[in-house]
Design an enzyme around this catalytic site. Structure first.
Site, PDB file in Angstrom:
ATOM      1  N   SER A 134       0.767  -1.275   0.183  1.00 30.78           N
ATOM      2  CA  SER A 134      -0.185   0.092  -0.009  1.00 30.78           C
ATOM      3  C   SER A 134       0.997   1.225   0.170  1.00 30.78           C
ATOM      4  O   SER A 134       1.833   1.141   0.665  1.00 30.78           O
ATOM      5  CB  SER A 134      -0.902  -0.115   1.172  1.00 30.78           C
ATOM      6  OG  SER A 134      -1.411   0.999   1.618  1.00 30.78           O
ATOM      7  N   HIS A 148      -1.724   6.977  -5.380  1.00 33.11           N
ATOM      8  CA  HIS A 148      -2.019   5.921  -4.142  1.00 33.11           C
ATOM      9  C   HIS A 148      -2.139   4.714  -4.918  1.00 33.11           C
ATOM     10  O   HIS A 148      -2.859   4.523  -6.083  1.00 33.11           O
ATOM     11  CB  HIS A 148      -3.501   6.312  -3.314  1.00 33.11           C
ATOM     12  CG  HIS A 148      -3.821   4.848  -2.917  1.00 33.11           C
ATOM     13  ND1 HIS A 148      -5.009   4.504  -3.390  1.00 33.11           N
ATOM     14  CD2 HIS A 148      -3.366   4.534  -1.723  1.00 33.11           C
ATOM     15  CE1 HIS A 148      -5.296   3.435  -2.753  1.00 33.11           C
ATOM     16  NE2 HIS A 148      -4.462   3.289  -1.560  1.00 33.11           N
ATOM     17  N   GLY A 301      -3.755  -3.185  17.870  1.00 36.90           N
ATOM     18  CA  GLY A 301      -2.083  -3.724  17.519  1.00 36.90           C
ATOM     19  C   GLY A 301      -1.852  -3.052  16.104  1.00 36.90           C
ATOM     20  O   GLY A 301      -1.005  -3.496  15.689  1.00 36.90           O
ATOM     21  N   ARG A 303      -0.040  -0.830  13.398  1.00 34.59           N
ATOM     22  CA  ARG A 303       0.931   0.128  13.647  1.00 34.59           C
ATOM     23  C   ARG A 303       0.386   1.466  12.956  1.00 34.59           C
ATOM     24  O   ARG A 303       0.307   1.866  11.692  1.00 34.59           O
ATOM     25  CB  ARG A 303       2.180  -0.264  12.884  1.00 34.59           C
ATOM     26  CG  ARG A 303       3.387   0.694  12.931  1.00 34.59           C
ATOM     27  CD  ARG A 303       4.361   0.007  12.399  1.00 34.59           C
ATOM     28  NE  ARG A 303       5.864   0.978  12.977  1.00 34.59           N
ATOM     29  CZ  ARG A 303       6.349   2.001  12.294  1.00 34.59           C
ATOM     30  NH1 ARG A 303       5.780   1.837  10.998  1.00 34.59           N
ATOM     31  NH2 ARG A 303       7.378   2.557  12.321  1.00 34.59           N
TER      32      ARG A 303
END
Lengths: 343, 343
Positions: A134, A148, A301, A303
């Site tokens: 990504s 993107h 959890g 990031r």
């Protein structure tokens, strides 16, 4: 190469210059597993890590050899990722290219969302595997567009061993100023790759992209589109993997020629301000609508720093700003309000 | 004074210098209705318009007489508002003070949300009346804190004539650098006003504020808090109106002394950068969590420009930024992670 094994901190962890990856693979047994052509998890992991290197190398070369910061991180609940970021450089104000390979138990919220989209998993509880690349690239020059892309593979295994899989992804272009030849080149690149695999793909995925990247409260698309698809499992895993791999390899030829064409064009302070306002709209889309961002924010959890690599370095919100009639700024707004066919 | 009667465009519509309002009242018969002490809709409209003028005058005076842009707008579905904005001025980078008085039919989504919060309306369909003042003030100097306040009155009338009402509101302070005396002065101001009406209010509303302005994905509060309350109907409308009016009149003494103390303090480029990063967090809270912003974005016919007055003029997102141990920037983060008692 140094491999960080901490979930809280993340350390500089780039590979040797002759490695095909930016950071070491998440699976320590990856090379051995690649000899099995049916090991889709291994082939996806290898593919996204190679594409990460290919894209970062191309961006570095376009930016006078600027070096990416490479962070390898691990996830407490299973898996991890490699985040590559170039920030405040000459050509790129902020460019992030993330890979992640995660697995674990599917949360009830995720199950609900996925079955609502039509997937049937069999009896639970479920184990999932998700693997993807990504990226969001914000160039400094306001005449150069933001880009993107995201390519991903998802697998759910039911308690009786039944496996469900799908692929998703796409790429879209967000200019502050419209250059028709750029939008045409970008769309044509995706059309060519799609057409090699299925003639229905480009028209479907082009429309899906226009529909998905819609900022409803502004009545505007985020940009001039590209392609977007999800839940793709209408062919064999091998066929779809080949399609997704070819798409991921289309990123550099679809985007880098535009960067080269525009990166040295002179621009004004007013154009820079307009770019910052458009970056504000980018933030609005990502925080209010983007499924990936919201999924990340509400998943314990995650990031956060890797999710927010997509955010521009700088953004701006002016009260009641509206461009002069007939200006290039207004020309852009018109195309965001009424998507066009580019090929 | 000019009164705009268009819903799409909004025109300069400030009142004469001797008017108690910034823009003309939304209700043309307001002055006549004020003679009825039981006409709560009229008294709230008058109160918020007076407070709007009081706050704008105080901000202007602190900013060397800078003039607010005044826009009066009308809503197709009923009602309208007066938005006052000061942008890119010397002391204030962006300051917006909005009043709105709207009414109409309650949407099914709004009914669901309100009854989930405990309201019982009787038989539908329902007519609603909502009236409030809302403001976000972003000073330029990074040593000066951002301040937000909002005071509002809501009424729902069932098809059998049964009327349900409540008040809501609060004020909270978002510094980029912590000055304990500022946080103490701000909290003490609200405590004093609350205590005059109900000794349970300040402790309850202080905690509610810490809980509400929480950026879960960062594990941080938006700022050092203040007060927040909603659905308040535990006393007569008159008593609660007096409370909310006194709270609204506390804005200037709670905030302006801080502005005066800090506005001429020298600051560095590094402090300015940190302020812009904190503004990024402000954007994150408003777009991801804030109930008012989301309600506005998803309500057809909302005036988006008035909702987004709350956005900072400039904001910034750096990858993996973390302040030096022991620095003033880290000191701020600590207090956002662990809210304190300030009085």
């Amino acid at each position: 190469a140094v491999v960080a094994a901490a979930s809280a901190a993340s350390w500089f962890a780039s590979c040797a210059a002759d490695s095909p990856y930016m950071g070491e693979a998440l699976s320590s047994d990856l090379q051995a597993r690649l000899s099995d052509p049916a090991d889709m998890q291994a082939h996806m992991e290898d593919m996204i890590l190679r594409v990460q290197k290919e894209v970062c190398d191309a961006l570095s070369a376009a930016d006078g050899g600027a070096q990416f910061q490479v962070d390898r991180w691990e996830r407490d609940a299973g898996g991890g990722g490699v985040s590559c970021v170039l920030q405040d450089s000459e050509v790129f104000e902020k460019a992030g290219v993330n890979c992640s390979v995660v697995h674990g138990n599917l949360s009830p919220a995720a199950i609900k969302e996925m079955t609502a989209r039509g997937h049937e998993f069999g009896p639970g509880p479920y184990h999932f595997f998700a693997c993807g690349i990504s990226s969001v690239i914000h160039p400094r020059n306001p005449l150069n567009p933001t880009m993107h892309f995201n390519y991903r593979y998802f697998e759910v295994t039911a308690s009786n061993g039944k496996k469900t899989f799908w692929f998703g992804g796409g790429a879209d272009l967000t200019p502050s100023y419209l250059f028709e030849e750029d939008a045409e080149h970008f769309h044509r690149s995706w059309q060519e790759t799609c057409d090699k695999h299925d003639p229905t793909y480009y028209p479907r995925f082009k429309k899906w992209c226009d529909d998905y990247f819609y900022i409803a409260h502004r009545g505007e698309r985020r940009g001039v589109g590209g392609v977007f698809f999800d839940d793709l499992n209408d062919k064999s895993p091998r066929e779809l993997f080949t399609f997704v791999r070819d798409m991921a390899r289309t990123i550099v030829p679809a985007y880098l020629p535009i960067i080269e064409r525009r990166k040295n064009m002179p621009f004004t302070e007013e154009q820079r301000k307009w770019q910052l306002l458009r970056r504000g709209r980018y933030v609005e889309f990502n925080l209010v609508y983007d499924r990936g961002t919201k999924f990340g924010l509400f998943t314990p959890g995650s990031r956060i720093e890797s999710i927010f690599v997509s955010m521009p370095l700088n953004a701006r919100w002016e009260y009641s700003h509206s461009p002069e009639p007939g200006s290039p700024e207004e020309e852009l707004l018109k195309v965001l309000q009424e998507p066009r066919e580019w090929v």
